[in-house]
Write a protein that holds these residues in place. Sequence first.
Motif, PDB file in Angstrom:
ATOM      1  N   MET A  37       0.841  -1.167   0.000  1.00 21.82           N
ATOM      2  CA  MET A  37       0.000   0.000   0.000  1.00 21.82           C
ATOM      3  C   MET A  37       0.892   1.236   0.000  1.00 21.82           C
ATOM      4  O   MET A  37       1.964   1.228   0.583  1.00 21.82           O
ATOM      5  CB  MET A  37      -0.893   0.005   1.236  1.00 21.82           C
ATOM      6  N   ALA A  38       0.406   2.305  -0.650  1.00 23.00           N
ATOM      7  CA  ALA A  38       1.190   3.534  -0.728  1.00 23.00           C
ATOM      8  C   ALA A  38       0.271   4.743  -0.645  1.00 23.00           C
ATOM      9  O   ALA A  38      -0.836   4.732  -1.179  1.00 23.00           O
ATOM     10  CB  ALA A  38       1.971   3.572  -2.022  1.00 23.00           C
ATOM     11  N   HIS A  39       0.738   5.777   0.037  1.00 20.45           N
ATOM     12  CA  HIS A  39       0.042   7.051   0.109  1.00 20.45           C
ATOM     13  C   HIS A  39       0.756   8.002  -0.838  1.00 20.45           C
ATOM     14  O   HIS A  39       1.936   8.293  -0.652  1.00 20.45           O
ATOM     15  CB  HIS A  39       0.077   7.590   1.539  1.00 20.45           C
ATOM     16  N   LEU A  40       0.053   8.460  -1.865  1.00 17.31           N
ATOM     17  CA  LEU A  40       0.655   9.321  -2.884  1.00 17.31           C
ATOM     18  C   LEU A  40      -0.005  10.690  -2.851  1.00 17.31           C
ATOM     19  O   LEU A  40      -1.206  10.806  -2.623  1.00 17.31           O
ATOM     20  CB  LEU A  40       0.467   8.712  -4.272  1.00 17.31           C
ATOM     21  N   ILE A  41       0.800  11.723  -3.102  1.00 15.51           N
ATOM     22  CA  ILE A  41       0.297  13.084  -3.185  1.00 15.51           C
ATOM     23  C   ILE A  41       0.817  13.685  -4.476  1.00 15.51           C
ATOM     24  O   ILE A  41       2.023  13.717  -4.712  1.00 15.51           O
ATOM     25  CB  ILE A  41       0.760  13.936  -1.984  1.00 15.51           C
ATOM     26  N   PHE A  42      -0.103  14.150  -5.317  1.00 16.50           N
ATOM     27  CA  PHE A  42       0.257  14.829  -6.556  1.00 16.50           C
ATOM     28  C   PHE A  42      -0.100  16.304  -6.389  1.00 16.50           C
ATOM     29  O   PHE A  42      -1.226  16.639  -6.036  1.00 16.50           O
ATOM     30  CB  PHE A  42      -0.510  14.244  -7.744  1.00 16.50           C
ATOM     31  N   VAL A  43       0.863  17.176  -6.658  1.00 16.73           N
ATOM     32  CA  VAL A  43       0.691  18.611  -6.449  1.00 16.73           C
ATOM     33  C   VAL A  43       0.754  19.313  -7.793  1.00 16.73           C
ATOM     34  O   VAL A  43       1.597  18.986  -8.632  1.00 16.73           O
ATOM     35  CB  VAL A  43       1.794  19.148  -5.504  1.00 16.73           C
ATOM     36  N   SER A  44      -0.109  20.319  -7.984  1.00 16.13           N
ATOM     37  CA  SER A  44      -0.061  21.096  -9.226  1.00 16.13           C
ATOM     38  C   SER A  44       1.176  21.999  -9.212  1.00 16.13           C
ATOM     39  O   SER A  44       1.673  22.393  -8.153  1.00 16.13           O
ATOM     40  CB  SER A  44      -1.334  21.925  -9.391  1.00 16.13           C
ATOM     41  N   LYS A  45       1.638  22.320 -10.393  1.00 14.39           N
ATOM     42  CA  LYS A  45       2.842  23.136 -10.530  1.00 14.39           C
ATOM     43  C   LYS A  45       2.620  24.499  -9.881  1.00 14.39           C
ATOM     44  O   LYS A  45       1.595  25.144 -10.094  1.00 14.39           O
ATOM     45  CB  LYS A  45       3.176  23.298 -12.014  1.00 14.39           C
ATOM     46  N   TYR A  46       3.587  24.914  -9.099  1.00 14.07           N
ATOM     47  CA  TYR A  46       3.553  26.178  -8.360  1.00 14.07           C
ATOM     48  C   TYR A  46       2.370  26.269  -7.397  1.00 14.07           C
ATOM     49  O   TYR A  46       1.965  27.355  -7.002  1.00 14.07           O
ATOM     50  CB  TYR A  46       3.548  27.386  -9.309  1.00 14.07           C
ATOM     51  N   ARG A  47       1.803  25.119  -7.053  1.00 15.09           N
ATOM     52  CA  ARG A  47       0.655  25.043  -6.137  1.00 15.09           C
ATOM     53  C   ARG A  47      -0.520  25.906  -6.603  1.00 15.09           C
ATOM     54  O   ARG A  47      -1.287  26.437  -5.800  1.00 15.09           O
ATOM     55  CB  ARG A  47       1.060  25.452  -4.725  1.00 15.09           C
ATOM     56  N   LYS A  48      -0.664  26.034  -7.922  1.00 12.99           N
ATOM     57  CA  LYS A  48      -1.791  26.799  -8.456  1.00 12.99           C
ATOM     58  C   LYS A  48      -3.081  26.064  -8.137  1.00 12.99           C
ATOM     59  O   LYS A  48      -3.160  24.845  -8.231  1.00 12.99           O
ATOM     60  CB  LYS A  48      -1.651  26.983  -9.960  1.00 12.99           C
ATOM     61  N   LYS A  72     -12.007  22.833  -9.770  1.00 10.44           N
ATOM     62  CA  LYS A  72     -13.028  22.798 -10.821  1.00 10.44           C
ATOM     63  C   LYS A  72     -13.197  21.404 -11.407  1.00 10.44           C
ATOM     64  O   LYS A  72     -14.277  21.033 -11.829  1.00 10.44           O
ATOM     65  CB  LYS A  72     -12.645  23.733 -11.966  1.00 10.44           C
ATOM     66  N   TYR A  73     -12.093  20.657 -11.478  1.00 13.39           N
ATOM     67  CA  TYR A  73     -12.087  19.388 -12.201  1.00 13.39           C
ATOM     68  C   TYR A  73     -11.943  18.183 -11.279  1.00 13.39           C
ATOM     69  O   TYR A  73     -11.511  17.126 -11.717  1.00 13.39           O
ATOM     70  CB  TYR A  73     -10.943  19.396 -13.221  1.00 13.39           C
ATOM     71  N   GLY A  74     -12.328  18.315 -10.026  1.00 11.84           N
ATOM     72  CA  GLY A  74     -12.146  17.258  -9.046  1.00 11.84           C
ATOM     73  C   GLY A  74     -12.783  15.937  -9.430  1.00 11.84           C
ATOM     74  O   GLY A  74     -12.161  14.881  -9.362  1.00 11.84           O
ATOM     75  N   ASN A  75     -14.044  15.968  -9.861  1.00 14.33           N
ATOM     76  CA  ASN A  75     -14.749  14.728 -10.208  1.00 14.33           C
ATOM     77  C   ASN A  75     -14.164  14.076 -11.449  1.00 14.33           C
ATOM     78  O   ASN A  75     -14.057  12.851 -11.523  1.00 14.33           O
ATOM     79  CB  ASN A  75     -16.239  14.998 -10.403  1.00 14.33           C
ATOM     80  N   GLU A  76     -13.766  14.894 -12.423  1.00 14.06           N
ATOM     81  CA  GLU A  76     -13.160  14.347 -13.640  1.00 14.06           C
ATOM     82  C   GLU A  76     -11.819  13.697 -13.333  1.00 14.06           C
ATOM     83  O   GLU A  76     -11.494  12.635 -13.861  1.00 14.06           O
ATOM     84  CB  GLU A  76     -12.981  15.439 -14.701  1.00 14.06           C
ATOM     85  N   ILE A  77     -11.030  14.334 -12.466  1.00 15.80           N
ATOM     86  CA  ILE A  77      -9.727  13.779 -12.075  1.00 15.80           C
ATOM     87  C   ILE A  77      -9.915  12.446 -11.371  1.00 15.80           C
ATOM     88  O   ILE A  77      -9.214  11.481 -11.658  1.00 15.80           O
ATOM     89  CB  ILE A  77      -8.962  14.777 -11.193  1.00 15.80           C
ATOM     90  N   LYS A  78     -10.871  12.379 -10.456  1.00 14.19           N
ATOM     91  CA  LYS A  78     -11.138  11.122  -9.748  1.00 14.19           C
ATOM     92  C   LYS A  78     -11.514  10.013 -10.718  1.00 14.19           C
ATOM     93  O   LYS A  78     -11.050   8.883 -10.591  1.00 14.19           O
ATOM     94  CB  LYS A  78     -12.257  11.314  -8.722  1.00 14.19           C
ATOM     95  N   GLU A 119      -8.861  11.932  -2.504  1.00 15.14           N
ATOM     96  CA  GLU A 119      -9.456  13.242  -2.259  1.00 15.14           C
ATOM     97  C   GLU A 119      -8.727  14.274  -3.108  1.00 15.14           C
ATOM     98  O   GLU A 119      -7.501  14.254  -3.215  1.00 15.14           O
ATOM     99  CB  GLU A 119      -9.343  13.641  -0.787  1.00 15.14           C
ATOM    100  N   VAL A 120      -9.496  15.162  -3.696  1.00 17.03           N
ATOM    101  CA  VAL A 120      -8.941  16.240  -4.514  1.00 17.03           C
ATOM    102  C   VAL A 120      -9.163  17.545  -3.770  1.00 17.03           C
ATOM    103  O   VAL A 120     -10.282  17.856  -3.359  1.00 17.03           O
ATOM    104  CB  VAL A 120      -9.620  16.291  -5.898  1.00 17.03           C
ATOM    105  N   ASP A 121      -8.083  18.296  -3.576  1.00 15.88           N
ATOM    106  CA  ASP A 121      -8.164  19.599  -2.947  1.00 15.88           C
ATOM    107  C   ASP A 121      -7.872  20.656  -4.005  1.00 15.88           C
ATOM    108  O   ASP A 121      -7.738  20.343  -5.181  1.00 15.88           O
ATOM    109  CB  ASP A 121      -7.164  19.677  -1.791  1.00 15.88           C
ATOM    110  N   LYS A 122      -7.746  21.908  -3.611  1.00 16.80           N
ATOM    111  CA  LYS A 122      -7.529  22.998  -4.562  1.00 16.80           C
ATOM    112  C   LYS A 122      -6.268  22.830  -5.390  1.00 16.80           C
ATOM    113  O   LYS A 122      -6.247  23.132  -6.569  1.00 16.80           O
ATOM    114  CB  LYS A 122      -7.460  24.327  -3.826  1.00 16.80           C
ATOM    115  N   ASP A 123      -5.210  22.342  -4.749  1.00 17.49           N
ATOM    116  CA  ASP A 123      -3.918  22.302  -5.441  1.00 17.49           C
ATOM    117  C   ASP A 123      -3.193  20.962  -5.332  1.00 17.49           C
ATOM    118  O   ASP A 123      -2.031  20.869  -5.698  1.00 17.49           O
ATOM    119  CB  ASP A 123      -3.018  23.423  -4.936  1.00 17.49           C
ATOM    120  N   HIS A 124      -3.866  19.935  -4.831  1.00 14.62           N
ATOM    121  CA  HIS A 124      -3.220  18.625  -4.745  1.00 14.62           C
ATOM    122  C   HIS A 124      -4.259  17.503  -4.675  1.00 14.62           C
ATOM    123  O   HIS A 124      -5.422  17.742  -4.409  1.00 14.62           O
ATOM    124  CB  HIS A 124      -2.267  18.551  -3.550  1.00 14.62           C
TER     125      HIS A 124
END
Length: 67
Positions: A1-12, A17-23, A41-46
Amino acid sequence: MAHLIFVSKYRKQLLIKYGNEIKQILSDIAEEKDFEIIEMEVDKDHVHLLARYNHTKSILDIVRLLK
């Protein structure tokens, strides 16, 4: 098992807006490539996700697939 965090560039704050599509996209990739996303879980910038994978695969390969 792994906990991964993907962050948008420059934390923009682009992801809210696209949380459901990303999921949906990440879930489709997981199903196709034979690993399981337990929580996501999708937050504003990660995106946080908890993934269960077969240890014959590398976690690096999974990260590359999801990026």
